[in-house]
Motif scaffolding. Structure first.
Motif, PDB file in Angstrom:
ATOM      1  N   ILE A 458      39.826  45.037 -14.307  1.00  0.00           N
ATOM      2  CA  ILE A 458      38.628  44.954 -13.468  1.00  0.00           C
ATOM      3  C   ILE A 458      38.729  43.780 -12.503  1.00  0.00           C
ATOM      4  O   ILE A 458      38.477  43.912 -11.302  1.00  0.00           O
ATOM      5  CB  ILE A 458      37.370  44.830 -14.356  1.00  0.00           C
ATOM      6  CG1 ILE A 458      37.161  46.129 -15.145  1.00  0.00           C
ATOM      7  CG2 ILE A 458      36.142  44.514 -13.498  1.00  0.00           C
ATOM      8  CD1 ILE A 458      36.073  46.040 -16.199  1.00  0.00           C
ATOM      9  N   LEU A 459      39.120  42.598 -13.018  1.00  0.00           N
ATOM     10  CA  LEU A 459      39.222  41.425 -12.155  1.00  0.00           C
ATOM     11  C   LEU A 459      40.360  41.579 -11.152  1.00  0.00           C
ATOM     12  O   LEU A 459      40.242  41.190  -9.994  1.00  0.00           O
ATOM     13  CB  LEU A 459      39.426  40.168 -12.999  1.00  0.00           C
ATOM     14  CG  LEU A 459      39.353  38.836 -12.249  1.00  0.00           C
ATOM     15  CD1 LEU A 459      37.980  38.662 -11.592  1.00  0.00           C
ATOM     16  CD2 LEU A 459      39.627  37.673 -13.193  1.00  0.00           C
ATOM     17  N   GLY A 460      41.474  42.196 -11.592  1.00  0.00           N
ATOM     18  CA  GLY A 460      42.617  42.392 -10.702  1.00  0.00           C
ATOM     19  C   GLY A 460      42.325  43.322  -9.545  1.00  0.00           C
ATOM     20  O   GLY A 460      42.995  43.280  -8.516  1.00  0.00           O
ATOM     21  N   MET A 461      41.307  44.183  -9.699  1.00  0.00           N
ATOM     22  CA  MET A 461      40.919  45.056  -8.593  1.00  0.00           C
ATOM     23  C   MET A 461      40.278  44.267  -7.452  1.00  0.00           C
ATOM     24  O   MET A 461      40.254  44.728  -6.315  1.00  0.00           O
ATOM     25  CB  MET A 461      39.922  46.117  -9.087  1.00  0.00           C
ATOM     26  CG  MET A 461      40.528  47.191  -9.969  1.00  0.00           C
ATOM     27  SD  MET A 461      39.273  48.375 -10.499  1.00  0.00           S
ATOM     28  CE  MET A 461      40.266  49.469 -11.520  1.00  0.00           C
ATOM     29  N   GLU A 462      39.749  43.103  -7.777  1.00  0.00           N
ATOM     30  CA  GLU A 462      38.993  42.335  -6.799  1.00  0.00           C
ATOM     31  C   GLU A 462      39.737  41.124  -6.251  1.00  0.00           C
ATOM     32  O   GLU A 462      39.486  40.691  -5.133  1.00  0.00           O
ATOM     33  CB  GLU A 462      37.662  41.874  -7.424  1.00  0.00           C
ATOM     34  CG  GLU A 462      36.782  43.016  -7.920  1.00  0.00           C
ATOM     35  CD  GLU A 462      36.369  43.961  -6.806  1.00  0.00           C
ATOM     36  OE1 GLU A 462      36.284  43.512  -5.640  1.00  0.00           O
ATOM     37  OE2 GLU A 462      36.150  45.146  -7.079  1.00  0.00           O
ATOM     38  N   VAL A 463      40.622  40.540  -7.041  1.00  0.00           N
ATOM     39  CA  VAL A 463      41.287  39.314  -6.609  1.00  0.00           C
ATOM     40  C   VAL A 463      42.799  39.474  -6.757  1.00  0.00           C
ATOM     41  O   VAL A 463      43.264  40.330  -7.511  1.00  0.00           O
ATOM     42  CB  VAL A 463      40.806  38.085  -7.422  1.00  0.00           C
ATOM     43  CG1 VAL A 463      39.303  37.941  -7.334  1.00  0.00           C
ATOM     44  CG2 VAL A 463      41.234  38.176  -8.875  1.00  0.00           C
ATOM     45  N   PRO A 464      43.599  38.667  -6.048  1.00  0.00           N
ATOM     46  CA  PRO A 464      45.063  38.768  -6.150  1.00  0.00           C
ATOM     47  C   PRO A 464      45.552  38.551  -7.570  1.00  0.00           C
ATOM     48  O   PRO A 464      44.881  37.903  -8.393  1.00  0.00           O
ATOM     49  CB  PRO A 464      45.541  37.646  -5.218  1.00  0.00           C
ATOM     50  CG  PRO A 464      44.422  37.430  -4.270  1.00  0.00           C
ATOM     51  CD  PRO A 464      43.164  37.682  -5.052  1.00  0.00           C
ATOM     52  N   THR A 465      46.747  39.061  -7.849  1.00  0.00           N
ATOM     53  CA  THR A 465      47.290  39.049  -9.205  1.00  0.00           C
ATOM     54  C   THR A 465      47.313  37.657  -9.819  1.00  0.00           C
ATOM     55  O   THR A 465      46.875  37.459 -10.961  1.00  0.00           O
ATOM     56  CB  THR A 465      48.712  39.634  -9.205  1.00  0.00           C
ATOM     57  OG1 THR A 465      48.670  40.961  -8.673  1.00  0.00           O
ATOM     58  CG2 THR A 465      49.283  39.670 -10.606  1.00  0.00           C
ATOM     59  N   THR A 466      47.836  36.678  -9.084  1.00  0.00           N
ATOM     60  CA  THR A 466      47.958  35.327  -9.642  1.00  0.00           C
ATOM     61  C   THR A 466      46.592  34.750  -9.989  1.00  0.00           C
ATOM     62  O   THR A 466      46.408  34.149 -11.056  1.00  0.00           O
ATOM     63  CB  THR A 466      48.699  34.400  -8.655  1.00  0.00           C
ATOM     64  OG1 THR A 466      49.990  34.953  -8.371  1.00  0.00           O
ATOM     65  CG2 THR A 466      48.864  33.011  -9.242  1.00  0.00           C
ATOM     66  N   ALA A 467      45.617  34.929  -9.106  1.00  0.00           N
ATOM     67  CA  ALA A 467      44.275  34.415  -9.371  1.00  0.00           C
ATOM     68  C   ALA A 467      43.640  35.148 -10.554  1.00  0.00           C
ATOM     69  O   ALA A 467      42.991  34.525 -11.406  1.00  0.00           O
ATOM     70  CB  ALA A 467      43.402  34.561  -8.129  1.00  0.00           C
ATOM     71  N   ALA A 468      43.809  36.469 -10.618  1.00  0.00           N
ATOM     72  CA  ALA A 468      43.262  37.234 -11.739  1.00  0.00           C
ATOM     73  C   ALA A 468      43.890  36.764 -13.050  1.00  0.00           C
ATOM     74  O   ALA A 468      43.201  36.624 -14.074  1.00  0.00           O
ATOM     75  CB  ALA A 468      43.517  38.725 -11.534  1.00  0.00           C
ATOM     76  N   TYR A 469      45.188  36.524 -13.018  1.00  0.00           N
ATOM     77  CA  TYR A 469      45.889  36.028 -14.212  1.00  0.00           C
ATOM     78  C   TYR A 469      45.340  34.674 -14.648  1.00  0.00           C
ATOM     79  O   TYR A 469      45.034  34.463 -15.827  1.00  0.00           O
ATOM     80  CB  TYR A 469      47.389  35.949 -13.917  1.00  0.00           C
ATOM     81  CG  TYR A 469      48.129  34.923 -14.749  1.00  0.00           C
ATOM     82  CD1 TYR A 469      48.249  35.069 -16.128  1.00  0.00           C
ATOM     83  CD2 TYR A 469      48.715  33.817 -14.146  1.00  0.00           C
ATOM     84  CE1 TYR A 469      48.925  34.123 -16.883  1.00  0.00           C
ATOM     85  CE2 TYR A 469      49.392  32.878 -14.894  1.00  0.00           C
ATOM     86  CZ  TYR A 469      49.492  33.024 -16.259  1.00  0.00           C
ATOM     87  OH  TYR A 469      50.150  32.083 -17.008  1.00  0.00           O
ATOM     88  N   VAL A 470      45.184  33.755 -13.707  1.00  0.00           N
ATOM     89  CA  VAL A 470      44.709  32.407 -14.034  1.00  0.00           C
ATOM     90  C   VAL A 470      43.316  32.457 -14.658  1.00  0.00           C
ATOM     91  O   VAL A 470      43.047  31.816 -15.687  1.00  0.00           O
ATOM     92  CB  VAL A 470      44.703  31.517 -12.770  1.00  0.00           C
ATOM     93  CG1 VAL A 470      43.947  30.213 -13.037  1.00  0.00           C
ATOM     94  CG2 VAL A 470      46.119  31.214 -12.322  1.00  0.00           C
ATOM     95  N   ILE A 471      42.420  33.238 -14.047  1.00  0.00           N
ATOM     96  CA  ILE A 471      41.045  33.294 -14.538  1.00  0.00           C
ATOM     97  C   ILE A 471      40.985  33.990 -15.906  1.00  0.00           C
ATOM     98  O   ILE A 471      40.339  33.509 -16.844  1.00  0.00           O
ATOM     99  CB  ILE A 471      40.146  34.017 -13.521  1.00  0.00           C
ATOM    100  CG1 ILE A 471      40.081  33.205 -12.207  1.00  0.00           C
ATOM    101  CG2 ILE A 471      38.745  34.220 -14.079  1.00  0.00           C
ATOM    102  CD1 ILE A 471      39.439  33.945 -11.052  1.00  0.00           C
TER     103      ILE A 471
END
Length: 600
Positions: A458-471
């Motif tokens: 869900i988060l990866g649909m909205e933000v880039p992969t690296t940012a989604a991974y970090v969060i």
């Protein structure tokens, strides 16, 4: 603000030349600054990181501006931003003694402005979703004391919250930004230098020589070339745009179904973010978050990445049972001499990079810096090994602009994600979400894994992969490790699932680009991409069920044995999902594959 290096472009005016020269110069300054930090020695974080932000502002606020109004506001924000960042850098010693507590109105104004500027820079670089996530986190930090129940927090002085995020080594200037400054930027420069020369052609030629003559050869060329290109670009979108410009027309010309041609390129290009050494900046962030040496992360990520591309390869063979997938015509395949010469343009820097890391014992960023100088020397020569100073200057300028822009985009993403991580740390929200995951999963590992995978998707649909991974790893990582998962395995699991959105509807960036290039309905491309890329959904779970796969650095024979077992299972699943066989036969293949991976 864009300009072209193409020799076929219309003759530029004096103003255009001046603008182009300005961006080249700025790109060169960015390259020299980040390389200089590697050779200069220890620089205080409150000096190097604010200057890093100052250098990225012109790119995301002016260079990437789409309207005159954006460009005008971009100039104003850039000038104010450079002044604010310079204030932090020049007052580093005094600010360090304040321990993150603001004590003047000027500092409060600068702090609030820097936070707003980081949000706006990320918005202009990648759109609204990530800044909105960061804004929600900031609002929670400021007003969370009014949230009832367990998810509220006691509250904190605004001076302390803003100060911790902007004048201390947390928030904007935290360890994630440090990774962007000292490691990610260096590898971005490395990739830009290789791409400015003949390395890209070398990737294509090598792929064509290895796979072009096989059934489904054009698709397999896309797989190999995208794996090689992705290893230095780390960007699915850039990979689709670069290798896809060659491989997609080749597949269409050989009468591959258009949806399949687009799907092959989207899936192959998405794999670039899990292919060492760059891994879309994820590897370097993982080093910081886990404390694991970079060489061990590369070794841990290698076999899963190979399994991913192997699954795509097998999927192409399965599609060959349904379509007449022709090999690349012999006349279109490069000669051995051409393959050898062009391969040197990426082989020499790559070999030097790996030799300096594994044999020389240098840090990845120092080894990459040495490899960059080798890559720059190779820019003196073209594909026919002819020496040309004008062409060298042209390639060097292209590398400087590409590096400056890419460092800025990744830097803007990481700065914005750092705000989220900073608020999670300040408020303890991460611990509360971790407790929530444990409670919902009833303290069982596999339900917790599925909840984490869903959150990553869900988060990866909205933000880039690296940012989604970090969060995601900031809130779910502790829950997974508390349930017995090794920290590195938990991070790799989250990172892989943060990548799902590149091929999974409704938001699938790699598919959108490939579908546009091939001229096909994006949903048709997406469905075939999900079938071809089924390894992306299964391999993270396979890593948990077979953790020996990531132990290549410590137990090579065991890691290879378990990788072979998983490869057999993935082959059966891929054929069961794709191949034209009786329904019972396909179900049996999928069941056998699942049993092989997760039971045997």
């Amino acid at each position: 603000m864009r300009f072209s290096f193409s020799s076929q472009a219309a003759t530029p005016s004096a103003a255009d030349n001046a603008i182009a020269s300005g961006w080249i110069a700025l790109g060169a300054v960015s390259v020299v600054f980040h390389l200089g930090l590697i050779f200069y020695g220890l620089t205080p974080a409150l000096v190097s990181r604010p200057l890093h932000m100052a250098l990225l502002l012109p790119w995301v606020l002016i260079f990437m501006a789409k309207t005159p109004a954006q460009r005008t506001s971009g100039w104003l924000l850039t000038l104010l931003g450079i002044a604010a960042c310079s204030y932090i850098a020049f007052n580093e010693a005094a600010l360090a003694n304040q321990y993150g507590f603001i004590d003047t109105h000027l500092q409060m104004a600068i702090g609030v402005f820097l936070i707003a500027l980081a949000l706006e820079a990320a918005r202009r670089a990648i759109g609204w979703p990530l800044p909105l996530v960061a804004l929600l986190a900031l609002m929670y930090g400021a007003f969370g004391q009014y949230v009832p129940g367990a998810f509220g927090h006691p509250g904190m002085p605004l001076q302390s919250m803003v100060g911790t995020l902007t004048i201390a080594e947390g928030g904007l200037w935290g360890s994630l930004t440090g990774v962007s400054v000292s490691v990610v930027a260096i590898f971005v420069i490395f990739g830009a230098v290789l791409n400015a020369g003949e390395a890209g052609q070398g990737f294509m030629n090598l792929a064509s020589a290895v796979a072009g003559r096989l059934t489904g050869g054009a698709a397999k060329v896309a797989v190999i070339s995208s794996a090689l290109m992705g290893s230095i670009s780390g960007s699915a979108s850039a990979n689709v745009a670069s290798t896809g410009a060659i491989t997609i027309p080749s597949m269409v010309r050989l009468r591959y179904p258009r949806s399949l041609a687009g799907a092959v390129e989207a899936v192959a290009s998405s794999g670039g973010q899990i292919m060492p050494p760059l891994m879309g900046a994820g590897a370097f962030v993982m080093v910081e978050l886990t404390g694991t040496p970079y060489t061990q992360i590369m070794a841990a990520a290698m076999l899963p990445a190979v399994l991913y591309f192997l699954t795509v390869w097998v999927g192409i063979n399965a599609y060959a049972t349904r379509h007449d997938l022709q090999p690349v015509a012999e006349s279109e395949r490069p000669h051995a001499k051409e393959v050898l010469i062009t391969s040197l343009f990426f082989a020499i820097p790559f070999v030097l990079l790996l030799e300096r890391i594994f044999h020389g014992g240098y840090t990845p960023q120092y080894a990459a810096s040495i490899a960059i100088f080798a890559g720059v020397a190779l820019l003196l020569f073209n594909v026919k090994l002819r020496f040309s100073l004008p062409d060298f200057a042209h390639r060097l300028a292209e590398a400087a602009v590409t590096a400056g822009r890419q460092i800025a985009v990744i830097g803007a993403i990481i700065l914005c994600a750092s705000l989220v991580v900073g608020v999670l740390s300040l408020t303890g929200l991460g611990v509360k979400i971790t407790s929530g995951i444990l409670s919902l999963s009833n303290d069982a590992l596999w339900p917790a894994l599925l909840l984490t995978a869903l959150a990553c998707l869900i988060l990866g649909m909205e933000v880039p992969t690296t940012a989604a991974y970090v969060i995601c790893v900031s809130v779910a990582g502790p829950a997974l490790t508390s349930l017995g998962l090794e920290p590195l395995l938990a991070h790799l699991f989250v990172f892989w699932y943060a990548l799902l959105s590149t091929i999974t509807p409704p938001v699938c960036g790699g598919v959108f680009i490939a579908a546009g290039m091939v001229g096909e309905n994006w949903l048709k491309v997406a469905f075939k991409a999900m079938a071809l890329g089924i390894g992306l959904y299964i391999i993270p779970l396979a890593m948990v069920a077979n953790p020996e796969i990531i132990q290549l650095a410590f137990n090579p024979s065991g890691a290879l044995l378990y990788a072979l077992k998983v490869a057999i299972g993935l082959t059966a699943i891929s054929f069961g999902v794709i191949a034209r066989k009786a329904v019972w036969h396909r179900v049996a293949l999928v069941a056998a594959g699942i049993i092989t991976i997760f039971v045997i």
